[in-house]
Design an enzyme around this catalytic site. Structure first.
Site, mmCIF file in Angstrom:
data_model
loop_
_atom_site.group_PDB
_atom_site.id
_atom_site.type_symbol
_atom_site.label_atom_id
_atom_site.label_comp_id
_atom_site.label_asym_id
_atom_site.label_seq_id
_atom_site.Cartn_x
_atom_site.Cartn_y
_atom_site.Cartn_z
ATOM 1 N N SER A 80 -0.418 -17.270 13.714
ATOM 2 C CA SER A 80 -1.625 -17.063 14.522
ATOM 3 C C SER A 80 -2.753 -16.597 13.609
ATOM 4 O O SER A 80 -2.492 -16.056 12.522
ATOM 5 C CB SER A 80 -1.355 -15.966 15.565
ATOM 6 O OG SER A 80 -2.557 -15.553 16.177
ATOM 7 N N TYR B 133 1.357 -7.176 17.986
ATOM 8 C CA TYR B 133 1.284 -8.644 17.881
ATOM 9 C C TYR B 133 0.776 -9.046 16.491
ATOM 10 O O TYR B 133 1.350 -9.926 15.833
ATOM 11 C CB TYR B 133 0.370 -9.190 18.970
ATOM 12 C CG TYR B 133 0.280 -10.704 19.014
ATOM 13 C CD1 TYR B 133 1.292 -11.469 19.582
ATOM 14 C CD2 TYR B 133 -0.826 -11.380 18.478
ATOM 15 C CE1 TYR B 133 1.205 -12.870 19.627
ATOM 16 C CE2 TYR B 133 -0.914 -12.769 18.524
ATOM 17 C CZ TYR B 133 0.106 -13.499 19.095
ATOM 18 O OH TYR B 133 0.023 -14.881 19.123
HETATM 19 P P1 NAP Z 1 3.190 -19.447 26.286
HETATM 20 O O1 NAP Z 1 2.331 -20.452 26.948
HETATM 21 O O2 NAP Z 1 3.299 -18.086 26.855
HETATM 22 O O3 NAP Z 1 4.666 -20.079 26.115
HETATM 23 C C1 NAP Z 1 5.639 -19.305 25.483
HETATM 24 C C2 NAP Z 1 6.881 -20.122 25.274
HETATM 25 O O4 NAP Z 1 7.821 -19.321 24.534
HETATM 26 C C3 NAP Z 1 7.572 -20.502 26.569
HETATM 27 O O5 NAP Z 1 8.222 -21.740 26.359
HETATM 28 C C4 NAP Z 1 8.605 -19.392 26.750
HETATM 29 O O6 NAP Z 1 9.765 -19.786 27.499
HETATM 30 C C5 NAP Z 1 9.015 -19.161 25.298
HETATM 31 N N1 NAP Z 1 9.563 -17.830 25.057
HETATM 32 C C6 NAP Z 1 9.004 -16.618 25.295
HETATM 33 N N2 NAP Z 1 9.839 -15.633 24.929
HETATM 34 C C7 NAP Z 1 10.961 -16.240 24.466
HETATM 35 C C8 NAP Z 1 12.197 -15.766 23.978
HETATM 36 N N3 NAP Z 1 12.439 -14.453 23.880
HETATM 37 N N4 NAP Z 1 13.131 -16.667 23.602
HETATM 38 C C9 NAP Z 1 12.889 -18.008 23.694
HETATM 39 N N5 NAP Z 1 11.731 -18.512 24.152
HETATM 40 C C10 NAP Z 1 10.793 -17.636 24.546
HETATM 41 O O7 NAP Z 1 2.704 -19.213 24.779
HETATM 42 P P2 NAP Z 1 1.890 -20.172 23.781
HETATM 43 O O8 NAP Z 1 0.463 -19.808 23.884
HETATM 44 O O9 NAP Z 1 2.325 -21.560 23.934
HETATM 45 O O10 NAP Z 1 2.390 -19.573 22.374
HETATM 46 C C11 NAP Z 1 3.370 -20.221 21.578
HETATM 47 C C12 NAP Z 1 3.330 -19.618 20.192
HETATM 48 O O11 NAP Z 1 2.034 -19.807 19.631
HETATM 49 C C13 NAP Z 1 3.579 -18.114 20.153
HETATM 50 O O12 NAP Z 1 4.320 -17.785 19.007
HETATM 51 C C14 NAP Z 1 2.192 -17.534 20.069
HETATM 52 O O13 NAP Z 1 2.182 -16.254 19.477
HETATM 53 C C15 NAP Z 1 1.508 -18.565 19.209
HETATM 54 N N6 NAP Z 1 0.052 -18.587 19.319
HETATM 55 C C16 NAP Z 1 -0.570 -18.808 20.512
HETATM 56 C C17 NAP Z 1 -1.945 -18.852 20.557
HETATM 57 C C18 NAP Z 1 -2.723 -19.105 21.811
HETATM 58 O O14 NAP Z 1 -3.959 -18.957 21.783
HETATM 59 N N7 NAP Z 1 -2.107 -19.510 22.897
HETATM 60 C C19 NAP Z 1 -2.702 -18.649 19.376
HETATM 61 C C20 NAP Z 1 -2.032 -18.424 18.188
HETATM 62 C C21 NAP Z 1 -0.653 -18.409 18.174
HETATM 63 P P3 NAP Z 1 9.798 -19.604 29.135
HETATM 64 O O15 NAP Z 1 8.944 -20.716 29.688
HETATM 65 O O16 NAP Z 1 11.226 -19.776 29.478
HETATM 66 O O17 NAP Z 1 9.235 -18.256 29.437
#
Ligand code: NAP
Length: 267
Positions: A158, A171
């Site tokens: 991130s 985080y």
């Molecule tokens: P999201 O929409 O909240 O989706 C999270 C995903 O991770 C879901 O598939 C969830 O599964 C799964 N998950 C959560 N906890 C878990 C666990 N303990 N074991 C296995 N799976 C788990 O998040 P996102 O925005 O797509 O983020 C994905 C990644 O990108 C993360 O690492 C986040 O830090 C990073 N990121 C996001 C952003 C952003 O702006 N969105 C920016 C930079 C980095 P369930 O559906 O079963 O809950």
């Protein structure tokens, strides 16, 4: 034989975007998720549809496992080995934001432990196991030759790896750790022919950023990112496909900013 990717947190958001992009390129998939089974099923179904539309038939298997749990990680790898036999790409995507955005002087140890277990310890030990698997299968006679001889590992970190947000220190620390994790595994696995890469997403429209949508709408509008729009899971999917298909054979430990230019310093 089709290459296979294991993607953590593939049910929703960025992980789903990565899965759809790989499916459209003919990759078979092991889709991990934590709890939301119906979302995971929908993603698997959409992966099949994307693959078919592009003329591919793929496998898309679901495996529920909590990445922060040692037992679940073990089970995930055993199940993935049964289902696929080999792993050409691991995408460490699963991650969480703090439940409460608390000031650095107030934040709880419980939140810290949960963030570190999920975002840092989970991918560290999962990668250890999957890297061993990748090495085993590249030297075992009888395993079909890989269409692409170089397995790869991608960490989704991130912009928080280097941006101080004082209302979610846990985080930021977890993501700074993922940046070092990329360097460590890249250095260790180069001699095994495994390329390791970090993708640093910026502000991406997913469930994770839903609660802060209006704030980020405003910031983006005001020029926080040189490219004035939200990022999408598709933006990250495209970057993963380029890495997966071997566009960077003489690079490892490389960081890809997929952030609308957020990382640029300007005067
Ligand atoms: P999201 O929409 O909240 O989706 C999270 C995903 O991770 C879901 O598939 C969830 O599964 C799964 N998950 C959560 N906890 C878990 C666990 N303990 N074991 C296995 N799976 C788990 O998040 P996102 O925005 O797509 O983020 C994905 C990644 O990108 C993360 O690492 C986040 O830090 C990073 N990121 C996001 C952003 C952003 O702006 N969105 C920016 C930079 C980095 P369930 O559906 O079963 O809950």
């Amino acid at each position: 034989m089709q290459p296979t990717a294991l993607i953590t947190g593939a049910s929703r958001g960025i992980g789903r975007g990565i899965a759809l992009a790989l499916a459209a390129r003919g990759w078979s998939l092991i889709l991990n998720y934590a709890r939301q089974e119906s979302a995971a099923r929908a993603t698997a179904q959409d992966c099949h549809a994307h693959a078919l539309a592009a003329g591919h038939r793929i496998e898309a298997h679901l495996v529920a496992a909590d990445i922060s749990s040692r037992e679940d990680r073990g089970r995930l790898v055993v199940r993935a080995r049964e289902l696929a036999g080999r792993c050409d790409l691991l995408v460490n995507n699963a991650g969480i934001a703090p439940t409460v955005r608390a000031d650095l002087l107030e934040a709880s140890e419980e939140s810290f432990d949960q963030l570190i277990a999920t975002n840092l310890k989970g991918p560290y030990f999962l990668t250890q196991q999957v890297a061993r698997w990748m090495i085993d299968t590249s030297s075992v006679p009888g395993i079909p030759t890989r269409p692409n001889p170089a397995p790869r590992i991608v960490f989704i970190s991130s912009i928080s790896a280097y941006t101080a947000s004082v209302n979610r220190g846990d985080y930021c620390l977890s993501k700074a750790g993922v940046a070092m994790m990329t360097s460590l595994f890249a250095a260790r696995l180069a001699s095994a022919g495994i390329g390791v890469y970090e993708i640093r997403p910026g502000i991406i429209a997913t469930d994770m950023t839903g609660p802060v949508k209006e704030k980020y709408d405003r910031l983006i509008q005001d020029g926080l990112t040189p490219i004035r729009r939200w990022g999408t899971p598709e933006d990250i999917g495209r970057a993963v496909v380029a890495i997966a298909e071997g566009a960077f054979p003489f690079s490892t430990g490389e960081v890809f900013n997929v952030d609308g230019g957020f990382h640029l310093r300007q005067l």
